[in-house]
Design a protein around this motif. Structure first.
Motif, PDB file in Angstrom:
ATOM      1  N   VAL A  95       0.653  -1.291  -0.085  1.00  0.00           N
ATOM      2  CA  VAL A  95       0.314   0.188  -0.194  1.00  0.00           C
ATOM      3  C   VAL A  95       1.027   1.341  -0.561  1.00  0.00           C
ATOM      4  CG1 VAL A  95      -1.837   1.154   1.071  1.00  0.00           C
ATOM      5  CG2 VAL A  95      -2.196  -0.972   1.023  1.00  0.00           C
ATOM      6  N   ARG A  96       0.576   2.019  -1.086  1.00  0.00           N
ATOM      7  CA  ARG A  96       1.256   3.161  -0.999  1.00  0.00           C
ATOM      8  C   ARG A  96       0.925   4.133  -0.699  1.00  0.00           C
ATOM      9  NH1 ARG A  96       0.349   5.686  -6.124  1.00  0.00           N
ATOM     10  NH2 ARG A  96      -0.730   3.917  -7.535  1.00  0.00           N
ATOM     11  N   ALA A 117       6.666   4.081   5.428  1.00  0.00           N
ATOM     12  CA  ALA A 117       6.828   4.794   3.750  1.00  0.00           C
ATOM     13  C   ALA A 117       4.926   5.618   2.848  1.00  0.00           C
ATOM     14  CB  ALA A 117       6.707   4.445   3.225  1.00  0.00           C
ATOM     15  N   ILE A 118       4.184   5.014   3.551  1.00  0.00           N
ATOM     16  CA  ILE A 118       2.470   5.437   3.227  1.00  0.00           C
ATOM     17  C   ILE A 118       2.300   6.891   2.779  1.00  0.00           C
ATOM     18  CG2 ILE A 118       0.558   4.528   2.913  1.00  0.00           C
ATOM     19  CD1 ILE A 118       1.004   2.064   4.959  1.00  0.00           C
ATOM     20  N   GLU A 119       1.775   7.671   2.001  1.00  0.00           N
ATOM     21  CA  GLU A 119       1.344   8.853   1.449  1.00  0.00           C
ATOM     22  C   GLU A 119       0.189   8.449   2.405  1.00  0.00           C
ATOM     23  OE1 GLU A 119      -0.207  11.403  -2.023  1.00  0.00           O
ATOM     24  OE2 GLU A 119       1.663  10.075  -2.188  1.00  0.00           O
ATOM     25  N   VAL A 166     -13.537  13.868  -2.050  1.00  0.00           N
ATOM     26  CA  VAL A 166     -12.802  14.518  -1.598  1.00  0.00           C
ATOM     27  C   VAL A 166     -11.581  13.074  -1.437  1.00  0.00           C
ATOM     28  CG1 VAL A 166     -10.897  15.011  -0.406  1.00  0.00           C
ATOM     29  CG2 VAL A 166     -12.827  16.751  -1.090  1.00  0.00           C
ATOM     30  N   ALA A 167     -12.191  12.107  -0.788  1.00  0.00           N
ATOM     31  CA  ALA A 167     -10.937  10.597  -0.355  1.00  0.00           C
ATOM     32  C   ALA A 167     -11.089   9.643  -2.649  1.00  0.00           C
ATOM     33  CB  ALA A 167     -12.423  10.298   0.175  1.00  0.00           C
ATOM     34  N   ALA A 168     -12.410  10.215  -2.809  1.00  0.00           N
ATOM     35  CA  ALA A 168     -11.430   9.308  -3.861  1.00  0.00           C
ATOM     36  C   ALA A 168     -10.646  10.222  -4.652  1.00  0.00           C
ATOM     37  CB  ALA A 168     -12.981   9.175  -4.569  1.00  0.00           C
ATOM     38  N   THR A 169     -10.607  11.356  -5.097  1.00  0.00           N
ATOM     39  CA  THR A 169      -9.936  12.296  -5.254  1.00  0.00           C
ATOM     40  C   THR A 169      -8.353  12.102  -4.844  1.00  0.00           C
ATOM     41  OG1 THR A 169     -11.318  13.541  -6.325  1.00  0.00           O
ATOM     42  CG2 THR A 169      -9.134  14.682  -6.173  1.00  0.00           C
ATOM     43  N   VAL A 170      -7.950  11.760  -3.625  1.00  0.00           N
ATOM     44  CA  VAL A 170      -6.887  11.858  -3.543  1.00  0.00           C
ATOM     45  C   VAL A 170      -6.187  10.392  -3.024  1.00  0.00           C
ATOM     46  CG1 VAL A 170      -6.028  11.863  -1.267  1.00  0.00           C
ATOM     47  CG2 VAL A 170      -6.975  13.375  -1.856  1.00  0.00           C
ATOM     48  N   TYR A 176      -2.138  15.269  -1.378  1.00  0.00           N
ATOM     49  CA  TYR A 176      -2.111  15.769   0.038  1.00  0.00           C
ATOM     50  C   TYR A 176      -1.375  15.137   0.877  1.00  0.00           C
ATOM     51  CZ  TYR A 176      -5.423  18.164  -3.359  1.00  0.00           C
ATOM     52  OH  TYR A 176      -5.821  18.902  -4.041  1.00  0.00           O
ATOM     53  N   ASP A 177      -0.208  14.580   0.679  1.00  0.00           N
ATOM     54  CA  ASP A 177       0.550  14.285   1.369  1.00  0.00           C
ATOM     55  C   ASP A 177       1.121  15.144   2.991  1.00  0.00           C
ATOM     56  OD1 ASP A 177       2.130  12.204   3.514  1.00  0.00           O
ATOM     57  OD2 ASP A 177       3.582  12.483   1.952  1.00  0.00           O
ATOM     58  N   GLU A 178       0.399  14.150   4.074  1.00  0.00           N
ATOM     59  CA  GLU A 178       0.686  14.893   5.527  1.00  0.00           C
ATOM     60  C   GLU A 178      -0.643  15.852   5.933  1.00  0.00           C
ATOM     61  OE1 GLU A 178       4.313  14.624   6.931  1.00  0.00           O
ATOM     62  OE2 GLU A 178       5.217  13.589   6.435  1.00  0.00           O
ATOM     63  N   GLN A 179      -1.088  16.420   5.073  1.00  0.00           N
ATOM     64  CA  GLN A 179      -2.532  17.018   5.124  1.00  0.00           C
ATOM     65  C   GLN A 179      -3.659  17.336   5.375  1.00  0.00           C
ATOM     66  OE1 GLN A 179      -2.887  20.218   1.377  1.00  0.00           O
ATOM     67  NE2 GLN A 179      -0.718  19.409   0.896  1.00  0.00           N
TER      68      GLN A 179
END
Length: 274
Positions: A95-96, A117-119, A166-170, A176-179
């Motif tokens: 999973v990334r 290491a997961i975004e 929003v979830a689907a787009t990300v 949007y890592d760590e946001q």
């Protein structure tokens, strides 16, 4: 791309699945559920497992690229027993990318994801528009008045489909890592505004009676509500945090389309109040 959606039969989980399907028909969707008989859209693979039991999740994470997480376990919204093990399992499966519903930086799942290491992106939706159905549908269908405290309370409530969008787009695009993304609707409404909009949707005026805090407590106790929930509602409704009553541009900024209004939600769900 294969995406795993946890909490797949909940309000948000179902909308994440619907919006992923709408965004990219080629995406392979896997839904984590404790119920092997769960009814989900055609083409969605069901993975039977429980976040509270990581040993049931090996197959669920297999060949998964991205995960939509909830940070609780079971119907009682209990704490996850082994969030670090859960994240380790996800990492080992490849999973990334991940989204976390309601994730807070101090939570154990969120801390484990931040150390991996997961975004990861944290989703913070405010009051759901669909709560109106849960709270008021039976009252309105019976022709009774809405009786609630804090009639002037402000809320920038959000359409569940926009949370899913929003979830689907990300999950599909990242970026949007760590946001932490606060997700709201496009306007701020009072309790009276909500009742008026619902009345327009069903075609008749719905009476609203504002209760004092003491009257509200008596009503809620009469409905069998636990004292802990009463205390939570009193604080949440009486002292709504600033982010809950301030419009954020997250939906349009992330998805490229305006956030849906309560008028839209009420119109599409009017039959639930008739």
């Amino acid at each position: 791309m294969r995406i795993l959606v946890t909490g797949a039969t909940g309000t948000v989980g179902r909308n994440v699945i619907e919006q992923l399907t709408a965004r990219d028909a080629s995406v392979q969707l896997r839904a984590l559920t404790r119920n092997p008989e769960a009814v989900l859209p055609a083409g969605v693979e069901i993975a039977v497992g429980d976040l509270a039991s990581p040993d049931t999740l090996t197959d669920a994470f297999k060949d998964v690229d991205a995960v939509h997480f909830i940070n609780f376990a079971g119907d009682g919204y209990g704490a996850l027993p082994d969030p670090a093990g859960l994240v380790a399992l996800a990492e080992s499966a490849g999973v990334r990318r991940a989204t976390v519903l309601g994730g807070v930086a101090t939570g154990p799942l969120e801390q484990a994801l931040a150390a991996s290491a997961i975004e990861t992106t944290y989703l913070h939706p405010v009051e759901f528009m669909s709560n109106a159905s849960m709270w008021w549908s039976e009252v309105i269908k019976a022709g009774e008045a809405i009786r609630e405290p804090f009639g002037d309370r402000l809320s920038a409530m959000v359409h569940p489909a926009d949370i899913g969008s929003v979830a689907a787009t990300v999950l599909l695009e990242g970026g949007y890592d760590e946001q932490a993304l606060v997700i709201t609707g496009p306007e701020v409404l009072t309790m009276q505004d909500k009742v008026r909009v619902l009345g327009e949707a069903v075609g008749r005026e719905i009476p609203f009676v504002e209760l004092t805090v003491e009257e509200a407590h008596a009503k809620w106790r009469g409905e069998g509500m636990p004292e802990g929930v009463i205390a939570f509602l009193t604080e949440a409704l009486g002292n709504t945090p600033e982010e809950g009553k301030t419009v954020a541009d997250t939906v349009e900024r992330v998805t490229g389309r305006p956030a849906r209004t309560f008028v839209e939600w009420a119109g599409a769900n009017a039959d639930a109040f008739r």
